[in-house]
Design a protein around this motif. Structure first.
Motif, PDB file in Angstrom:
ATOM      1  N   ALA A  79      -3.087  37.158  35.215  1.00 17.53           N
ATOM      2  CA  ALA A  79      -3.871  38.286  34.693  1.00 17.53           C
ATOM      3  C   ALA A  79      -4.257  39.257  35.802  1.00 17.53           C
ATOM      4  N   LEU A  80      -4.344  38.743  37.017  1.00 18.44           N
ATOM      5  CA  LEU A  80      -4.797  39.599  38.120  1.00 18.44           C
ATOM      6  C   LEU A  80      -3.683  40.475  38.707  1.00 18.44           C
ATOM      7  N   SER A 114      13.723  46.828  35.035  1.00 15.74           N
ATOM      8  CA  SER A 114      13.666  46.047  33.791  1.00 15.74           C
ATOM      9  C   SER A 114      13.669  44.542  34.102  1.00 15.74           C
ATOM     10  N   GLN A 115      14.463  44.190  35.128  1.00 17.98           N
ATOM     11  CA  GLN A 115      14.492  42.768  35.515  1.00 17.98           C
ATOM     12  C   GLN A 115      13.118  42.315  35.987  1.00 17.98           C
ATOM     13  N   LYS A 116      12.521  43.189  36.803  1.00 20.11           N
ATOM     14  CA  LYS A 116      11.199  42.881  37.332  1.00 20.11           C
ATOM     15  C   LYS A 116      10.225  42.663  36.187  1.00 20.11           C
ATOM     16  N   LYS A 117      10.313  43.589  35.231  1.00 20.27           N
ATOM     17  CA  LYS A 117       9.404  43.518  34.094  1.00 20.27           C
ATOM     18  C   LYS A 117       9.558  42.188  33.376  1.00 20.27           C
ATOM     19  N   LYS A 118      10.839  41.832  33.202  1.00 19.03           N
ATOM     20  CA  LYS A 118      11.114  40.575  32.507  1.00 19.03           C
ATOM     21  C   LYS A 118      10.457  39.403  33.240  1.00 19.03           C
ATOM     22  N   THR A 119      10.706  39.398  34.555  1.00 22.62           N
ATOM     23  CA  THR A 119      10.163  38.257  35.314  1.00 22.62           C
ATOM     24  C   THR A 119       8.650  38.255  35.280  1.00 22.62           C
ATOM     25  N   THR A 120       8.041  39.455  35.407  1.00 27.77           N
ATOM     26  CA  THR A 120       6.580  39.490  35.430  1.00 27.77           C
ATOM     27  C   THR A 120       5.994  39.127  34.074  1.00 27.77           C
ATOM     28  N   GLN A 121       6.711  39.553  33.012  1.00 24.75           N
ATOM     29  CA  GLN A 121       6.173  39.240  31.688  1.00 24.75           C
ATOM     30  C   GLN A 121       6.124  37.725  31.470  1.00 24.75           C
ATOM     31  N   GLY A 122       7.106  37.048  32.025  1.00 22.66           N
ATOM     32  CA  GLY A 122       7.181  35.612  31.803  1.00 22.66           C
ATOM     33  C   GLY A 122       6.068  34.848  32.501  1.00 22.66           C
ATOM     34  N   GLN A 123       5.877  35.100  33.782  1.00 23.60           N
ATOM     35  CA  GLN A 123       4.997  34.202  34.527  1.00 23.60           C
ATOM     36  C   GLN A 123       3.991  34.944  35.395  1.00 23.60           C
ATOM     37  N   GLY A 124       3.488  36.065  34.941  1.00 24.96           N
ATOM     38  CA  GLY A 124       2.499  36.790  35.739  1.00 24.96           C
ATOM     39  C   GLY A 124       1.089  36.314  35.423  1.00 24.96           C
TER      40      GLY A 124
END
Lengths: 595, 445
Positions: free
Chosen positions: A589-590, A577-587
């Motif tokens: 498109a690729l 879930s933490q990972k998801k949070k971080t990726t959602q913020g600053q990921g």
């Protein structure tokens, strides 16, 4: 045929019949010939007589030495013994009976152990010398073929040999013209008395090939892939189109074994009573013919298995594959014991010699290779003009290789590189199976036009052991032998690369053995001490009570395990879930393409 | 061209007439005999299994006594004769081949405590609770004749054991002291005492014939020289020894049966450490006897079993028991070394084979050869786990089995405690005592 230098043969040696000069029997030699030959023999190898003389002189020498030491010791008649002591035995004779090195006594070995070791050592020495001494009494000598000066042995035709030898031996060269149901596969019994023929189109027959007495002849009305005798001449196995069948010697179908389907090659392991079959579906199966049970079935995952041989020394099955590899199998292991890359193209045929030292293979790359299968290293490589389709090794190490309709026999392929075949013979059709007859100078050739029995002098072991494989045994003897052999049937678990390992001391340490056990079981049985409830007094240690306490402990363990896994899962989920949070913020498109 | 093809003359390989034996030509070339070791192993396994299948050691039971059998004696020259004395003072002479009692004597009032046969085999001695030593003729009295005593000596105290000298007309008895008697006199020619105690067994050394050994109730084993006035030396153990027996072949070794369930083999020259401790019994060991070969001995125990021990092994190779055999009080190994006689509490004497799977009767040469071969194979592969498991497995009565397990737990606990004590005390303060020496208290000279 060329040696390692790879000069291919351009012409075959067959069919080039020379002008018929008067055939001489081997004892009818003119004097000059004889002297010449003698000279030649002297040059090449020490003659038997010479060797005898040598040993005699050695004995004399020993005697003289002894005489010196025992001066004045004379018999009643006044003469001294010219050959004192036991007769000397040639070293190579003793070498034959050597069974491993002598045990080395370390300086710390003392007392009882030392005595036992020394005693057993001296006993084995005695056995060795006595067996070597017995060699002198063996009645028969091996056959041979020697050409005149201006000819080669490979150009000598079978007809000439048949004419030159005695009548009984001459009858061993014969052709059976069976044009209807060919091509034929064949098998000799272990004592070399009986022959089994199986035609591709269903014709199966077995007979005593020396007296030409037919035991049975049947047509199974199906494709016959392979035929094989079982332990005696009373039963044989036939691999038919779909299933494996067992017939008795009068042609009665005893069993149809449906667990063994699509069998194309078979081998019988006589000391284990195992029938090993290779199928077109890639299965290697073992049938215990003494109890009728399937011992092992292995999927080799190597496609159609049409090249098969057994190692008579350790009962390992060799399989040749279209990839050019040869794999070795035991019924105890799902994976091959050894995988060897032998040829560039597919492997066409295989043969292993009886001492288990050499393996001869031929491949689609038209090469014939000899391997040392104790060290797994190639020894010789020969180029053949058309490659060899069938290989067979005789008891005395002769190799027969068939190309098309020609069968060539080579002598000593693993020693010095051979340039020419020892013998050659052309049959009428393409060769389908070859096998040397045990204890006879005969090579059986099954081909599309029938069967040919070819005389190959020097192929068979001259002296058989009456208790093991006796060509002259009576029915009673056979029955008794069968009982004995069944009693000492070797269990399939004992099949391994080195059968003598069983008699050696297992030096594996406790740690090593424990590691193996853990590997075998998949868990460590000693990791946790088993719970034994304490003995309680005053009737509180009833069976039910003990069970209850045991269960409690087991439940406790289970609970621990469950909490552990749950905790782990929770931690994992948190991380995700933490990972998801971080990726959602600053990921970018690729990122979605990252795995 | 020179050619020779293998061609055998069948006349050389086939018998001439049906009256002949079959010809079996041999060739010992190892390459013609593959799988040498696995085949031998299979044969050894079969031989071991067959040995267990044919292990029927019980031969016969001799019944006739009206009370427990207390002592037995072997005849020195007649294999078929066995003497036994019971707790009601009766002595019986048995003929073993017919398994019948040939003679019955009411020898004593109360127990027959000990008996021995004179070295010539013409007469035998018995001692009993009635303080008498009686000498009897070995021959059965003729029809109408009366049973005749050769000699009666009245002792001063209760006698518990007797043994005869190997060559001379001397014998030794034990009771409250060890006495040496001359057959012609009615009083002992020599008397040995060492402290106040009573003795349970006295035995002459079979080789050094002037030497004696005895077991005393003060937990000691005393050695004497008949030519000296005083005893030689003694070893004191933690518990009492019941009987002892000299090894007939290596007569400097003797073995004693102890109350602590073990047997101890001593070297007469070094009494401070036993040569071997033989453990396996689960109750007091009451009697033992050596095989005439000196390689093995048999022991009888209160746990209702008899066990056979190799002389240098710590554990027994064989255990015999039956449902009906009670506490075994005396045991003898026959002088042809093939049978064992065990006399027990429930009035029977049982005859056992010394080698459980031995075939009785005459063996043909082929049988003998096969037996020797399988014997060799068994010994060659004896350490292989499969063969070892089969060869060592013995069924035990439930009581003995449970007792054995219990003893194992006890020894393990004792050992654990010892280890822990040592671990938690000052290094070197607790000496390590060898397992052999644990039960030896002192040697006195």
């Amino acid at each position: 045929m060329a040696a390692a230098t790879e000069v291919a043969l351009t012409e075959s040696h067959v069919g080039k019949k020379k002008k018929k000069n008067a055939v001489k029997r081997y004892w009818e030699t003119t004097e000059e010939n004889e002297t010449e030959e003698k000279n030649e023999q002297n040059r090449t190898q020490p003659n038997k007589e010479e060797r005898k003389r040598k040993t005699e002189t050695q004995g004399m020498k020993g005697g003289q030495k002894k005489k010196k030491t025992l001066k004045g010791k004379k018999t009643l008649s006044g003469n001294s013994d010219p050959f004192p002591g036991p007769a000397p035995i040639p070293k190579e004779n003793i070498q034959k009976f050597e069974r491993g090195d002598a045990t080395k006594l370390s300086s710390e070995t003392r007392g009882k152990l030392k005595h036992t070791l020394l005693h057993s050592e001296s006993a084995s020495d005695l056995a060795k010398t006595q067996a070597a001494r017995f060699d002198l009494l063996l009645p028969e000598d091996a056959g041979f073929l020697e050409a005149d000066e201006d000819e080669e042995t490979c150009t000598i035709a079978q007809e000439d040999i048949a004419e030159a030898v005695d009548i009984t031996s001459a009858t061993k060269y014969f052709n059976l013209s069976l044009t209807q149901f060919g091509p034929y596969r064949l098998d000799y019994t272990r004592n070399g008395r009986h022959l089994l023929l199986g035609g591709r189109r269903g014709h199966v027959s077995c007979f005593d090939w020396q007296s030409k007495q037919l035991m049975c002849e049947i047509n199974v009305m199906e494709t016959v892939n392979d035929v094989r005798w079982l332990h005696t001449e009373t039963m044989f196995a036939v691999a038919q189109k779909k299933w494996l069948y067992i017939y008795d010697s009068s042609g009665i179908e005893l069993h149809c074994i449906r667990r063994f389907n699509d069998v194309i090659r078979m081998q019988f392991l006589p000391y284990h009573f195992l029938l090993a079959t290779a199928s077109s579906t890639g299965f290697l199966q073992y049938l215990d013919v003494s109890v009728g049970k399937e011992v092992a079935a292995t999927c080799t995952k190597a496609g159609r298995l049409d090249v098969m041989a057994q190692n008579p020394y350790n009962a390992i099955i060799h399989l040749g594959h279209p990839t050019g590899t040869v794999t070795m199998w035991s019924p105890n292991q799902r994976e091959p014991l050894v995988k060897m890359l032998c040829h560039r193209g597919g492997v066409r045929s295989l043969a292993v010699d009886k001492t288990g030292t050499y393996m001869v293979t031929s491949g689609l790359d038209r090469r014939l290779k000899v391997f040392d299968i104790r060290a797994f290293r190639p020894l010789q490589s020969y180029g053949l003009p058309a490659g060899a389709s069938c290989l067979s090794l005789s008891q005395r190490g002769l190799l027969s290789a068939s190309t098309g309709d020609t069968v060539q026999v080579y002598k000593d392929v693993w020693g010095t590189p051979v340039k020419k075949p020892y013998m050659a013979h052309r049959v009428h059709g393409s060769v389908w199976g070859v096998q040397f007859c045990p204890f006879e100078d005969v090579l059986g050739i099954g081909h599309s036009e029938g069967f040919t029995s070819m005389i190959v002098p020097g192929a068979g072991e001259p002296n058989f052991d009456g208790l093991d494989a006796n060509p002259y045994r009576t029915v009673k003897q056979r029955q008794e032998w069968e009982v004995k052999a069944l009693l000492e049937k070797i269990q399939p678990e004992l099949i391994c690369l080195e059968p003598a390992k069983l008699g050696e001391v297992d030096r594996a340490s406790w740690e090593q053995r424990h590691r193996e056990k853990v590997e075998r079981l998949g868990f460590d049985p000693l990791a946790k001490e088993k719970f034994t409830p304490r003995q309680k007094k005053k009737g509180r240690s009833s069976t039910g009570n003990i069970q209850k306490r045991k269960k409690q402990v087991a439940h406790e363990d289970q609970r621990e395990l469950m909490t552990k896994t749950v905790e782990e899962r929770l931690i994992k989920e948190k991380e995700m879930s933490q990972k998801k949070k971080t990726t959602q913020g600053q990921g970018s498109a690729l990122d979605r393409f990252n795995k | 061209m020179k050619v020779k093809v293998l061609c055998r003359n069948p006349d050389d390989y086939v018998r001439e007439t049906t009256k002949d034996v079959q010809r079996v030509p041999r060739n010992y070339d190892p390459s013609l005999h593959p799988f040498e070791v696995p085949r031998e192993y299979t044969r050894a396994l079969n031989a071991t299994k067959l040995e267990r299948v044919f292990a029927k050691p019980f031969v016969a039971s001799l019944d006739g006594h009206r009370d427990g059998v207390n002592c037995m004696a072997k005849h020195p020259s007649s294999l078929s004769t066995l003497l036994s004395g019971s707790c009601d003072g009766e002595v019986k002479v048995w003929n073993l081949p017919t398994r019948k009692c040939v003679r019955t004597l009411q020898a004593h009032e109360g127990f027959v405590r000990g008996m021995c046969v004179r070295f010539c085999g013409a007469s035998f001695f018995t001692v009993g609770d009635d303080r008498t030593i009686k000498q009897w003729k070995m021959d059965t009295p003729g029809y109408g004749e009366e049973e005749e005593l050769l000699n009666t000596i009245l002792g001063k105290t209760v006698l518990t054991g007797i043994d005869h000298h190997q060559k001379e007309s001397l014998f030794a008895t034990c009771g409250q002291q060890v006495d040496i008697w001359d057959e012609q006199r009615s009083s002992p020619i020599r008397t040995f005492t060492w402290g106040v105690d009573s003795f349970s067994c006295v035995r002459f050394n079979p080789v050094e014939t002037e030497l004696l050994a005895s077991c005393a109730s003060d937990r000691s084993i005393v050695l004497y020289d008949m030519r000296e006035a005083n005893p030689l030396k003694k070893v004191i153990m933690s518990l009492r020894s019941n009987t002892l027996c000299w090894n007939p072949m290596e007569a400097y070794y003797f073995t004693c049966s102890n109350e602590d369930y073990n047997l101890y083999t001593f070297d007469m020259r070094r009494l401070d450490t036993p040569v071997t401790v033989h453990k396996d019994h689960v109750s007091a060991v009451l009697d033992l006897d050596y095989s005439p070969t000196g390689r093995e001995f048999v022991s009888a125990s209160f746990d209702k079993t008899i066990r056979i021990f190799p002389k240098n092994m710590g554990h027994s190779r064989e255990v015999y028991h039956t449902k009906r055999m009670q506490h075994v009080i005396c045991v003898r190994w026959s002088l042809d070394s093939r049978y064992i006689m065990a006399g027990s509490d429930e009035m029977n004497i049982r005859l056992w084979k010394a080698n459980a799977s031995e075939k009785l009767g005459v063996l043909t040469p082929r049988e003998k050869a096969a037996q020797n071969y399988s014997q060799k194979l068994k010994s060659k592969f004896q350490h292989h786990p499969q063969i070892r498991r089969i060869a060592h497995h013995r069924h035990l009565p439930k009581g003995v089995y449970l007792q054995k397990k219990e003893l194992q737990v006890m020894t393990a606990a004792r050992r654990r405690k010892e280890r822990n004590v040592k671990k938690h005390s000052k290094p070197g303060s607790i000496p390590t005592v060898a397992e052999k020496e644990k039960n030896i208290v002192a040697v006195v000279k």
